[in-house]
Design a protein around this motif. Structure first.
Motif, PDB file in Angstrom:
ATOM      1  N   LYS A 147       0.863  -1.183   0.000  1.00 19.56           N
ATOM      2  CA  LYS A 147       0.000   0.000   0.000  1.00 19.56           C
ATOM      3  C   LYS A 147       0.898   1.231   0.000  1.00 19.56           C
ATOM      4  CE  LYS A 147      -4.019  -2.005   0.399  1.00 19.56           C
ATOM      5  NZ  LYS A 147      -4.897  -2.056  -0.721  1.00 19.56           N
ATOM      6  N   THR A 148       0.352   2.338  -0.466  1.00 17.44           N
ATOM      7  CA  THR A 148       1.080   3.603  -0.451  1.00 17.44           C
ATOM      8  C   THR A 148       0.845   4.292   0.887  1.00 17.44           C
ATOM      9  OG1 THR A 148       0.656   3.810  -2.813  1.00 17.44           O
ATOM     10  CG2 THR A 148       1.475   5.764  -1.691  1.00 17.44           C
TER      11      THR A 148
ATOM     12  N   TYR B 250       9.455  13.142  12.471  1.00 12.73           N
ATOM     13  CA  TYR B 250       8.399  13.158  13.469  1.00 12.73           C
ATOM     14  C   TYR B 250       7.016  12.760  12.967  1.00 12.73           C
ATOM     15  CZ  TYR B 250      11.981  15.757  15.884  1.00 12.73           C
ATOM     16  OH  TYR B 250      13.154  16.124  16.465  1.00 12.73           O
ATOM     17  N   GLY B 251       6.840  12.666  11.671  1.00 11.85           N
ATOM     18  CA  GLY B 251       5.505  12.394  11.144  1.00 11.85           C
ATOM     19  C   GLY B 251       5.099  10.938  11.289  1.00 11.85           C
ATOM     20  N   LEU B 252       3.827  10.710  11.237  1.00 10.35           N
ATOM     21  CA  LEU B 252       3.265   9.373  11.255  1.00 10.35           C
ATOM     22  C   LEU B 252       3.044   8.921   9.822  1.00 10.35           C
ATOM     23  CD1 LEU B 252       0.505  10.077  13.928  1.00 10.35           C
ATOM     24  CD2 LEU B 252       2.762   9.100  14.326  1.00 10.35           C
ATOM     25  N   ILE B 253       2.987   7.626   9.593  1.00  4.10           N
ATOM     26  CA  ILE B 253       2.710   7.128   8.248  1.00  4.10           C
ATOM     27  C   ILE B 253       1.259   6.662   8.203  1.00  4.10           C
ATOM     28  CG2 ILE B 253       3.232   5.385   6.510  1.00  4.10           C
ATOM     29  CD1 ILE B 253       6.106   5.428   7.505  1.00  4.10           C
ATOM     30  N   PHE B 254       0.503   7.256   7.283  1.00  9.70           N
ATOM     31  CA  PHE B 254      -0.895   6.899   7.075  1.00  9.70           C
ATOM     32  C   PHE B 254      -1.063   6.375   5.661  1.00  9.70           C
ATOM     33  CE2 PHE B 254      -1.135  10.091  10.400  1.00  9.70           C
ATOM     34  CZ  PHE B 254      -2.020   9.501  11.292  1.00  9.70           C
ATOM     35  N   MET B 255      -1.972   5.433   5.486  1.00 13.04           N
ATOM     36  CA  MET B 255      -2.287   4.974   4.143  1.00 13.04           C
ATOM     37  C   MET B 255      -2.859   6.160   3.363  1.00 13.04           C
ATOM     38  SD  MET B 255      -1.331   1.880   4.254  1.00 13.04           S
ATOM     39  CE  MET B 255      -0.202   2.445   5.497  1.00 13.04           C
ATOM     40  N   CYS B 256      -2.463   6.273   2.107  1.00 12.86           N
ATOM     41  CA  CYS B 256      -2.918   7.407   1.309  1.00 12.86           C
ATOM     42  C   CYS B 256      -3.053   6.993  -0.142  1.00 12.86           C
ATOM     43  CB  CYS B 256      -1.940   8.582   1.449  1.00 12.86           C
ATOM     44  SG  CYS B 256      -0.285   8.245   0.815  1.00 12.86           S
ATOM     45  N   GLU B 257      -3.652   7.865  -0.917  1.00  9.93           N
ATOM     46  CA  GLU B 257      -3.772   7.652  -2.352  1.00  9.93           C
ATOM     47  C   GLU B 257      -3.191   8.855  -3.068  1.00  9.93           C
ATOM     48  OE1 GLU B 257      -7.990   6.967  -2.941  1.00  9.93           O
ATOM     49  OE2 GLU B 257      -7.631   4.809  -2.923  1.00  9.93           O
ATOM     50  N   VAL B 258      -2.454   8.583  -4.129  1.00 14.98           N
ATOM     51  CA  VAL B 258      -1.912   9.645  -4.972  1.00 14.98           C
ATOM     52  C   VAL B 258      -2.944   9.927  -6.047  1.00 14.98           C
ATOM     53  CG1 VAL B 258      -0.100  10.265  -6.601  1.00 14.98           C
ATOM     54  CG2 VAL B 258       0.478   9.037  -4.488  1.00 14.98           C
ATOM     55  N   ILE B 259      -3.416  11.165  -6.096  1.00 16.84           N
ATOM     56  CA  ILE B 259      -4.439  11.547  -7.068  1.00 16.84           C
ATOM     57  C   ILE B 259      -3.799  12.065  -8.351  1.00 16.84           C
ATOM     58  CG2 ILE B 259      -6.494  12.972  -7.463  1.00 16.84           C
ATOM     59  CD1 ILE B 259      -6.690  10.753  -5.229  1.00 16.84           C
ATOM     60  N   THR B 260      -2.863  12.991  -8.209  1.00 14.44           N
ATOM     61  CA  THR B 260      -2.158  13.521  -9.385  1.00 14.44           C
ATOM     62  C   THR B 260      -0.687  13.714  -9.049  1.00 14.44           C
ATOM     63  OG1 THR B 260      -2.598  15.833  -8.812  1.00 14.44           O
ATOM     64  CG2 THR B 260      -4.196  14.751 -10.270  1.00 14.44           C
TER      65      THR B 260
ATOM     66  N   THR C 198       5.866   6.531   0.802  1.00 16.23           N
ATOM     67  CA  THR C 198       6.594   5.282   1.002  1.00 16.23           C
ATOM     68  C   THR C 198       5.656   4.110   0.753  1.00 16.23           C
ATOM     69  OG1 THR C 198       8.065   4.107   2.522  1.00 16.23           O
ATOM     70  CG2 THR C 198       6.106   5.130   3.488  1.00 16.23           C
ATOM     71  N   PHE C 199       6.218   2.941   0.644  1.00 17.95           N
ATOM     72  CA  PHE C 199       5.408   1.733   0.506  1.00 17.95           C
ATOM     73  C   PHE C 199       5.443   0.972   1.814  1.00 17.95           C
ATOM     74  CE2 PHE C 199       6.576   2.796  -3.815  1.00 17.95           C
ATOM     75  CZ  PHE C 199       5.353   2.691  -4.448  1.00 17.95           C
ATOM     76  N   VAL C 200       4.294   0.455   2.205  1.00 14.85           N
ATOM     77  CA  VAL C 200       4.190  -0.341   3.422  1.00 14.85           C
ATOM     78  C   VAL C 200       3.493  -1.654   3.084  1.00 14.85           C
ATOM     79  CG1 VAL C 200       4.200   1.622   5.001  1.00 14.85           C
ATOM     80  CG2 VAL C 200       2.046   0.819   4.089  1.00 14.85           C
ATOM     81  N   GLY C 201       3.863  -2.685   3.805  1.00 17.30           N
ATOM     82  CA  GLY C 201       3.226  -3.980   3.616  1.00 17.30           C
ATOM     83  C   GLY C 201       1.894  -4.033   4.347  1.00 17.30           C
ATOM     84  N   ILE C 202       0.942  -4.718   3.744  1.00 13.68           N
ATOM     85  CA  ILE C 202      -0.332  -4.887   4.431  1.00 13.68           C
ATOM     86  C   ILE C 202      -0.095  -5.781   5.654  1.00 13.68           C
ATOM     87  CG2 ILE C 202      -1.709  -4.527   2.349  1.00 13.68           C
ATOM     88  CD1 ILE C 202      -2.140  -7.577   2.256  1.00 13.68           C
ATOM     89  N   PRO C 203      -0.971  -5.740   6.640  1.00 15.78           N
ATOM     90  CA  PRO C 203      -0.776  -6.568   7.836  1.00 15.78           C
ATOM     91  C   PRO C 203      -0.579  -8.047   7.487  1.00 15.78           C
ATOM     92  CG  PRO C 203      -2.523  -4.987   8.220  1.00 15.78           C
ATOM     93  CD  PRO C 203      -2.151  -4.882   6.759  1.00 15.78           C
ATOM     94  N   TYR C 204       0.347  -8.665   8.185  1.00 17.90           N
ATOM     95  CA  TYR C 204       0.665 -10.094   8.071  1.00 17.90           C
ATOM     96  C   TYR C 204       1.326 -10.472   6.748  1.00 17.90           C
ATOM     97  CZ  TYR C 204      -2.427 -10.003  12.063  1.00 17.90           C
ATOM     98  OH  TYR C 204      -3.007  -9.677  13.255  1.00 17.90           O
ATOM     99  N   SER C 205       1.907  -9.519   6.031  1.00 17.75           N
ATOM    100  CA  SER C 205       2.552  -9.847   4.758  1.00 17.75           C
ATOM    101  C   SER C 205       4.071  -9.947   4.875  1.00 17.75           C
ATOM    102  CB  SER C 205       2.185  -8.810   3.686  1.00 17.75           C
ATOM    103  OG  SER C 205       2.705  -7.539   4.018  1.00 17.75           O
ATOM    104  N   SER C 206       4.635  -9.613   6.020  1.00 17.74           N
ATOM    105  CA  SER C 206       6.092  -9.684   6.158  1.00 17.74           C
ATOM    106  C   SER C 206       6.532 -11.119   6.475  1.00 17.74           C
ATOM    107  CB  SER C 206       6.579  -8.736   7.252  1.00 17.74           C
ATOM    108  OG  SER C 206       6.180  -9.202   8.517  1.00 17.74           O
ATOM    109  N   ASP C 207       7.816 -11.371   6.298  1.00 16.30           N
ATOM    110  CA  ASP C 207       8.319 -12.736   6.478  1.00 16.30           C
ATOM    111  C   ASP C 207       8.222 -13.243   7.916  1.00 16.30           C
ATOM    112  OD1 ASP C 207      10.302 -11.111   7.468  1.00 16.30           O
ATOM    113  OD2 ASP C 207      11.890 -11.903   6.189  1.00 16.30           O
ATOM    114  N   MET C 208       8.109 -12.362   8.881  1.00 11.53           N
ATOM    115  CA  MET C 208       7.981 -12.856  10.264  1.00 11.53           C
ATOM    116  C   MET C 208       6.650 -13.571  10.481  1.00 11.53           C
ATOM    117  SD  MET C 208       7.427  -9.583  12.669  1.00 11.53           S
ATOM    118  CE  MET C 208       6.087  -8.450  12.482  1.00 11.53           C
ATOM    119  N   HIS C 209       5.718 -13.406   9.563  1.00  8.20           N
ATOM    120  CA  HIS C 209       4.424 -14.072   9.672  1.00  8.20           C
ATOM    121  C   HIS C 209       4.351 -15.366   8.859  1.00  8.20           C
ATOM    122  CE1 HIS C 209       2.727 -10.799  11.954  1.00  8.20           C
ATOM    123  NE2 HIS C 209       3.250  -9.969  11.084  1.00  8.20           N
ATOM    124  N   LEU C 210       5.452 -15.758   8.240  1.00  7.85           N
ATOM    125  CA  LEU C 210       5.448 -17.000   7.477  1.00  7.85           C
ATOM    126  C   LEU C 210       5.245 -18.187   8.413  1.00  7.85           C
ATOM    127  CD1 LEU C 210       8.438 -16.454   5.023  1.00  7.85           C
ATOM    128  CD2 LEU C 210       5.991 -16.358   4.498  1.00  7.85           C
TER     129      LEU C 210
END
Length: 175
Positions: A55-56, A89-99, A144-156
């Motif tokens: 996700k973005t 200091y900022g937080l990362i929130f899911m977002c959409e790029v419009i233009t 930035t790009f972030v993995g959706i929940p449970y998609s990282s290798d620690m969840h294999l």
């Protein structure tokens, strides 16, 4: 040194581990971010989507680094002003790029960020919740790009897990 039992289990894991099914082509979000100089818009992603596990995300803190352009009950339109170091200091929130547009030779993005109560963390300064932020002139560095929940290798399912066999004599007897 986690002990012989741990070392033996690790060596066995290295010999026997095989990648899970459907893992071919997986790219870690950090690596993917480093290879994508330009972020696709929402419309571009309908034709050429990112991998389904990504996700973005936008670095965002509603309290700093923006000039309010317009505001109503549920939506703020703000412009990135770059006066505050969002990246520290900022937080990362899911977002959409419009233009996406070029301004003085620099790529800038128009993004939408929906901040919900579930995104709020008491570890940080409060952000405006249950609001939509339309952010103008956001730089690539704030995306930035972030993995959706449970998609990282620690969840294999076949990830290595074993107790750390720390010898008891390493700890003081008073413990």
């Amino acid at each position: 040194d986690y002990g012989k039992e741990w070392e033996d289990a690790w060596e066995k894991h290295l010999r026997e581990w095989t990648p899970p099914m459907n893992s071919f082509g997986y790219v870690h979000p950090h690596t993917f971010n480093a290879t994508q100089a330009v972020i696709k818009t929402k419309q571009e992603q309908t034709i050429s989507p990112y991998p389904r596990y990504l996700k973005t995300g936008c670095v965002f803190d509603s309290a700093y680094g923006y000039d309010i352009i317009e505001q109503n009950k549920l939506t703020y339109t703000v412009e990135w002003n770059g006066d505050f170091n969002q990246f520290d200091y900022g937080l990362i929130f899911m977002c959409e790029v419009i233009t996406r547009e070029q301004i003085d030779g620099v790529t800038r993005y128009l993004t939408t960020i929906d901040v919900n109560e579930t995104d709020y963390s008491e570890l940080f300064e409060p952000v405006e919740i249950n609001k939509r932020f339309i952010v103008q002139k956001m730089p690539r560095e704030a995306l930035t790009f972030v993995g959706i929940p449970y998609s990282s290798d620690m969840h294999l399912e076949n990830a290595f897990r074993h107790e750390m066999m720390i010898p008891h004599d390493m700890f003081p007897s008073s413990w």
